[in-house]
Design a protein around this motif. Structure first.
Motif, PDB file in Angstrom:
ATOM      1  N   ALA A 114       0.835  -1.204   0.000  1.00 14.77           N
ATOM      2  CA  ALA A 114       0.000   0.000   0.000  1.00 14.77           C
ATOM      3  C   ALA A 114       0.871   1.256   0.000  1.00 14.77           C
ATOM      4  CB  ALA A 114      -0.922  -0.012   1.217  1.00 14.77           C
ATOM      5  N   ARG A 115       1.917   1.249   0.836  1.00 14.26           N
ATOM      6  CA  ARG A 115       2.781   2.441   0.933  1.00 14.26           C
ATOM      7  C   ARG A 115       3.476   2.695  -0.401  1.00 14.26           C
ATOM      8  NH1 ARG A 115       4.141   1.281   6.854  1.00 14.26           N
ATOM      9  NH2 ARG A 115       2.728   2.785   7.816  1.00 14.26           N
ATOM     10  N   ARG A 116       3.983   1.617  -1.003  1.00 11.08           N
ATOM     11  CA  ARG A 116       4.729   1.790  -2.264  1.00 11.08           C
ATOM     12  C   ARG A 116       3.804   2.242  -3.398  1.00 11.08           C
ATOM     13  NH1 ARG A 116      10.027  -0.052  -3.127  1.00 11.08           N
ATOM     14  NH2 ARG A 116       9.657   1.090  -5.071  1.00 11.08           N
ATOM     15  N   VAL A 117       2.627   1.625  -3.518  1.00 12.21           N
ATOM     16  CA  VAL A 117       1.778   2.022  -4.664  1.00 12.21           C
ATOM     17  C   VAL A 117       1.243   3.439  -4.462  1.00 12.21           C
ATOM     18  CG1 VAL A 117       1.205  -0.351  -5.320  1.00 12.21           C
ATOM     19  CG2 VAL A 117      -0.399   0.915  -3.882  1.00 12.21           C
ATOM     20  N   ARG A 118       1.009   3.799  -3.222  1.00 13.46           N
ATOM     21  CA  ARG A 118       0.550   5.164  -2.954  1.00 13.46           C
ATOM     22  C   ARG A 118       1.637   6.172  -3.373  1.00 13.46           C
ATOM     23  NH1 ARG A 118      -3.033   8.384   0.945  1.00 13.46           N
ATOM     24  NH2 ARG A 118      -2.593  10.255  -0.204  1.00 13.46           N
ATOM     25  N   ARG A 119       2.861   5.875  -2.956  1.00 13.23           N
ATOM     26  CA  ARG A 119       3.962   6.791  -3.277  1.00 13.23           C
ATOM     27  C   ARG A 119       4.136   6.941  -4.790  1.00 13.23           C
ATOM     28  NH1 ARG A 119       9.346   4.913  -0.572  1.00 13.23           N
ATOM     29  NH2 ARG A 119      10.056   4.516  -2.675  1.00 13.23           N
ATOM     30  N   ALA A 120       3.851   5.871  -5.522  1.00 13.54           N
ATOM     31  CA  ALA A 120       4.005   5.920  -6.989  1.00 13.54           C
ATOM     32  C   ALA A 120       2.840   6.619  -7.686  1.00 13.54           C
ATOM     33  CB  ALA A 120       4.159   4.497  -7.532  1.00 13.54           C
ATOM     34  N   GLY A 121       1.733   6.839  -6.969  1.00 13.83           N
ATOM     35  CA  GLY A 121       0.619   7.577  -7.580  1.00 13.83           C
ATOM     36  C   GLY A 121      -0.676   6.792  -7.733  1.00 13.83           C
ATOM     37  N   ALA A 122      -0.743   5.575  -7.156  1.00 22.00           N
ATOM     38  CA  ALA A 122      -2.023   4.860  -7.191  1.00 22.00           C
ATOM     39  C   ALA A 122      -3.010   5.569  -6.277  1.00 22.00           C
ATOM     40  CB  ALA A 122      -1.833   3.408  -6.744  1.00 22.00           C
ATOM     41  N   ALA A 123      -4.315   5.501  -6.630  1.00 20.79           N
ATOM     42  CA  ALA A 123      -5.336   6.192  -5.836  1.00 20.79           C
ATOM     43  C   ALA A 123      -6.187   5.226  -5.033  1.00 20.79           C
ATOM     44  CB  ALA A 123      -6.225   7.033  -6.754  1.00 20.79           C
ATOM     45  N   VAL A 124      -6.114   3.937  -5.363  1.00 21.24           N
ATOM     46  CA  VAL A 124      -6.917   2.921  -4.664  1.00 21.24           C
ATOM     47  C   VAL A 124      -6.033   1.690  -4.455  1.00 21.24           C
ATOM     48  CG1 VAL A 124      -8.956   1.404  -4.856  1.00 21.24           C
ATOM     49  CG2 VAL A 124      -9.084   3.746  -5.745  1.00 21.24           C
ATOM     50  N   LEU A 147      -9.856  -8.854   5.400  1.00 25.90           N
ATOM     51  CA  LEU A 147     -10.600  -7.584   5.348  1.00 25.90           C
ATOM     52  C   LEU A 147     -10.091  -6.626   6.416  1.00 25.90           C
ATOM     53  CD1 LEU A 147     -14.288  -8.861   4.907  1.00 25.90           C
ATOM     54  CD2 LEU A 147     -12.790  -7.913   3.140  1.00 25.90           C
ATOM     55  N   GLU A 148      -9.799  -7.180   7.594  1.00 28.37           N
ATOM     56  CA  GLU A 148      -9.310  -6.324   8.694  1.00 28.37           C
ATOM     57  C   GLU A 148      -7.931  -5.752   8.348  1.00 28.37           C
ATOM     58  OE1 GLU A 148     -11.943  -8.833  11.893  1.00 28.37           O
ATOM     59  OE2 GLU A 148      -9.761  -9.118  11.874  1.00 28.37           O
ATOM     60  N   ILE A 149      -7.120  -6.561   7.678  1.00 29.72           N
ATOM     61  CA  ILE A 149      -5.793  -6.073   7.254  1.00 29.72           C
ATOM     62  C   ILE A 149      -5.961  -4.932   6.243  1.00 29.72           C
ATOM     63  CG2 ILE A 149      -3.690  -6.721   5.986  1.00 29.72           C
ATOM     64  CD1 ILE A 149      -3.977  -9.547   7.269  1.00 29.72           C
ATOM     65  N   LEU A 150      -6.914  -5.086   5.345  1.00 38.51           N
ATOM     66  CA  LEU A 150      -7.157  -4.022   4.354  1.00 38.51           C
ATOM     67  C   LEU A 150      -7.622  -2.740   5.049  1.00 38.51           C
ATOM     68  CD1 LEU A 150      -8.895  -6.093   1.524  1.00 38.51           C
ATOM     69  CD2 LEU A 150      -6.718  -4.854   1.316  1.00 38.51           C
ATOM     70  N   SER A 151      -8.490  -2.883   6.034  1.00 40.94           N
ATOM     71  CA  SER A 151      -8.966  -1.700   6.773  1.00 40.94           C
ATOM     72  C   SER A 151      -7.803  -0.990   7.450  1.00 40.94           C
ATOM     73  CB  SER A 151      -9.981  -2.112   7.844  1.00 40.94           C
ATOM     74  OG  SER A 151     -11.260  -2.189   7.286  1.00 40.94           O
ATOM     75  N   ARG A 152      -6.885  -1.801   8.015  1.00 42.03           N
ATOM     76  CA  ARG A 152      -5.716  -1.186   8.677  1.00 42.03           C
ATOM     77  C   ARG A 152      -4.830  -0.472   7.659  1.00 42.03           C
ATOM     78  NH1 ARG A 152      -2.818  -5.587  11.976  1.00 42.03           N
ATOM     79  NH2 ARG A 152      -4.602  -6.911  11.570  1.00 42.03           N
ATOM     80  N   ALA A 153      -4.681  -1.087   6.479  1.00 41.08           N
ATOM     81  CA  ALA A 153      -3.853  -0.455   5.438  1.00 41.08           C
ATOM     82  C   ALA A 153      -4.482   0.864   4.990  1.00 41.08           C
ATOM     83  CB  ALA A 153      -3.688  -1.408   4.255  1.00 41.08           C
ATOM     84  N   ARG A 154      -5.818   0.907   4.935  1.00 37.81           N
ATOM     85  CA  ARG A 154      -6.481   2.170   4.572  1.00 37.81           C
ATOM     86  C   ARG A 154      -6.221   3.224   5.642  1.00 37.81           C
ATOM     87  NH1 ARG A 154     -11.786   1.078   3.487  1.00 37.81           N
ATOM     88  NH2 ARG A 154     -11.812   0.398   5.644  1.00 37.81           N
ATOM     89  N   ARG A 155      -6.336   2.811   6.924  1.00 43.56           N
ATOM     90  CA  ARG A 155      -6.107   3.791   8.011  1.00 43.56           C
ATOM     91  C   ARG A 155      -4.673   4.312   7.965  1.00 43.56           C
ATOM     92  NH1 ARG A 155      -9.494   0.436  11.002  1.00 43.56           N
ATOM     93  NH2 ARG A 155      -7.786  -0.669  12.014  1.00 43.56           N
ATOM     94  N   SER A 313       2.556 -10.377 -11.180  1.00 45.18           N
ATOM     95  CA  SER A 313       2.626  -9.202 -10.305  1.00 45.18           C
ATOM     96  C   SER A 313       3.890  -8.402 -10.589  1.00 45.18           C
ATOM     97  CB  SER A 313       2.620  -9.641  -8.836  1.00 45.18           C
ATOM     98  OG  SER A 313       1.451 -10.350  -8.559  1.00 45.18           O
ATOM     99  N   LEU A 314       3.741  -7.077 -10.617  1.00 49.24           N
ATOM    100  CA  LEU A 314       4.907  -6.207 -10.763  1.00 49.24           C
ATOM    101  C   LEU A 314       5.562  -6.046  -9.397  1.00 49.24           C
ATOM    102  CD1 LEU A 314       3.476  -3.259 -12.919  1.00 49.24           C
ATOM    103  CD2 LEU A 314       4.636  -5.320 -13.718  1.00 49.24           C
ATOM    104  N   THR A 315       6.867  -5.830  -9.394  1.00 48.73           N
ATOM    105  CA  THR A 315       7.518  -5.424  -8.150  1.00 48.73           C
ATOM    106  C   THR A 315       7.207  -3.931  -7.949  1.00 48.73           C
ATOM    107  OG1 THR A 315       9.506  -4.715  -9.259  1.00 48.73           O
ATOM    108  CG2 THR A 315       9.439  -7.031  -8.554  1.00 48.73           C
ATOM    109  N   PRO A 316       7.353  -3.417  -6.736  1.00 45.58           N
ATOM    110  CA  PRO A 316       7.110  -1.984  -6.534  1.00 45.58           C
ATOM    111  C   PRO A 316       8.003  -1.117  -7.430  1.00 45.58           C
ATOM    112  CG  PRO A 316       7.092  -3.116  -4.437  1.00 45.58           C
ATOM    113  CD  PRO A 316       7.542  -4.127  -5.452  1.00 45.58           C
TER     114      PRO A 316
END
Ligand code: PEP
Ligand code: MN
Length: 340
Positions: A114-124, A147-155, A313-316
């Protein structure tokens, strides 16, 4: 719809067809030519079974005039639908990048991704907690824990989350954790599931079935829309053909075709289409070039250890490069990268 009578159809046969049209609650308009007579059927033909007329004596063929889908159609709504997911806009001249692992495997894997894709410009952030696997022996996903892990990643990152729901009874739980509910390719025509996601409020990402036509995809979107949920995002993810060098065949034409037929946004999933990491960036760039409303891409911090779809899957780092390469294409075609 237009009913074409056979040359030489008798007045009695014509009369019977006209009576049937009226019995169904429609108005017939008869036009007599030199050889054949045609009947225009006035009213919303989607409520009619063309087959009823095709079996009547003297009828040659029945030609539908309207598209079988209505709420999903461009005729119904001229302007592009923009689906809002928190701060993110999907559709209407934007290009939304959704990225993340095929499956949620652990808190660390999901958060790093989540951190890497966000930094690269992903929005979701994408990630499956419930995985529809071809083999019952393959990893089936972490379910509620995922699902709980996803919620934590969103937070932790602020990224909205898209995740798949496979069963009607899970819709409430998945909707409590996800920002977008994904209906996967294998469930595109699970009409009970379409009904259930149509009766709740979260946006739905509807993926095209492996062997489905664009019309069938739009009719499935129609199920969701007609149940009251206007926020449907379509997704072309490759269809099954005779080709074996790719996992599926990406139908790039689906993007412009859907955009002509429908006001709904359409994403392209180059990962499941290609099934091979090397082909994902060129197909993702092609998605931008054909004017898709975004992409959904699989990214894994360690693809060689992935429990699902590591091969595609792509690497970050590869995802960083893809995002840098896609930006000039977006500029050239006049699309704006969606921000979170
Ligand atoms: C997915 O996106 O995780 C997935 C399983 O895709 P599809 O339904 O397109 O196969
Ligand atoms: Mn996958």
């Amino acid at each position: 719809m237009i009913i074409v009578m056979r040359p030489g159809a008798t007045p009695k046969e014509l009369g019977a067809v006209l009576r049937q049209v009226e019995a169904e609650g429609f108005r017939p308009h008869v036009s007599r030519g030199e050889e054949t007579t045609v009947i225009g059927v006035i009213g919303d033909e989607r409520k009619l079974q063309g087959a009823v007329f095709e079996t009547l004596p003297g009828v040659e063929r029945v030609i539908p005039v309207l598209k079988p889908f209505k709420l999903a159609s461009r005729d119904f709504r001229k302007k592009d639908t923009v689906v809002r997911v928190g701060p993110v806009r999907v559709g209407g001249g934007t290009f939304t990048v959704m990225a993340g692992p095929c499956a949620v495997e652990s808190p660390a894997q999901t958060l790093e991704c989540a951190r890497r894709v966000r930094r690269a410009g992903a929005a979701v952030l994408r990630g499956g907690a419930y995985k529809p696997r071809t083999s019952p022996y393959s990893f089936q996903g972490l379910g509620k824990k995922g699902l709980e892990i996803l919620s934590r990643a969103r937070r932790a990152t602020g990224l909205p989350v898209v995740t798949e729901v496979m069963a009607v009874e899970d819709v409430g739980l998945v909707a409590a954790h996800a920002d977008i509910l994904q209906v996967g390719a294998r469930n595109m025509q699970n009409f009970n599931l379409l009904d259930a996601v149509g009766r709740q409020e979260k946006p739905v990402l509807l993926k095209r079935g492996l062997s489905s036509t664009i019309e069938e995809l739009l009719l499935c979107a129609e199920y969701i829309l007609s149940r009251g949920n206007p926020n449907v995002i379509l997704c072309e993810r490759g269809i099954r053909t005779f080709e074996r060098y790719t996992r599926n065949t990406l139908d790039l034409s689906a993007a412009p075709v859907i955009k002509k037929l429908s006001h709904l946004p359409v994403l392209i999933d180059p990962s499941h289409a290609a099934g091979v990491r090397e082909y994902v960036p060129p197909l993702a760039k092609a998605a931008a070039a054909v004017g898709a409303d975004g992409i959904i891409v699989e990214v894994h911090p360690h693809p060689e250890k992935a429990l699902c779809d590591g091969q595609e899957s792509l690497t970050p780092d590869e995802f960083d490069r893809l995002m840098a390469e896609i930006k000039p294409i977006l500029k050239a075609v006049g699309l704006e990268l969606s921000k979170c």
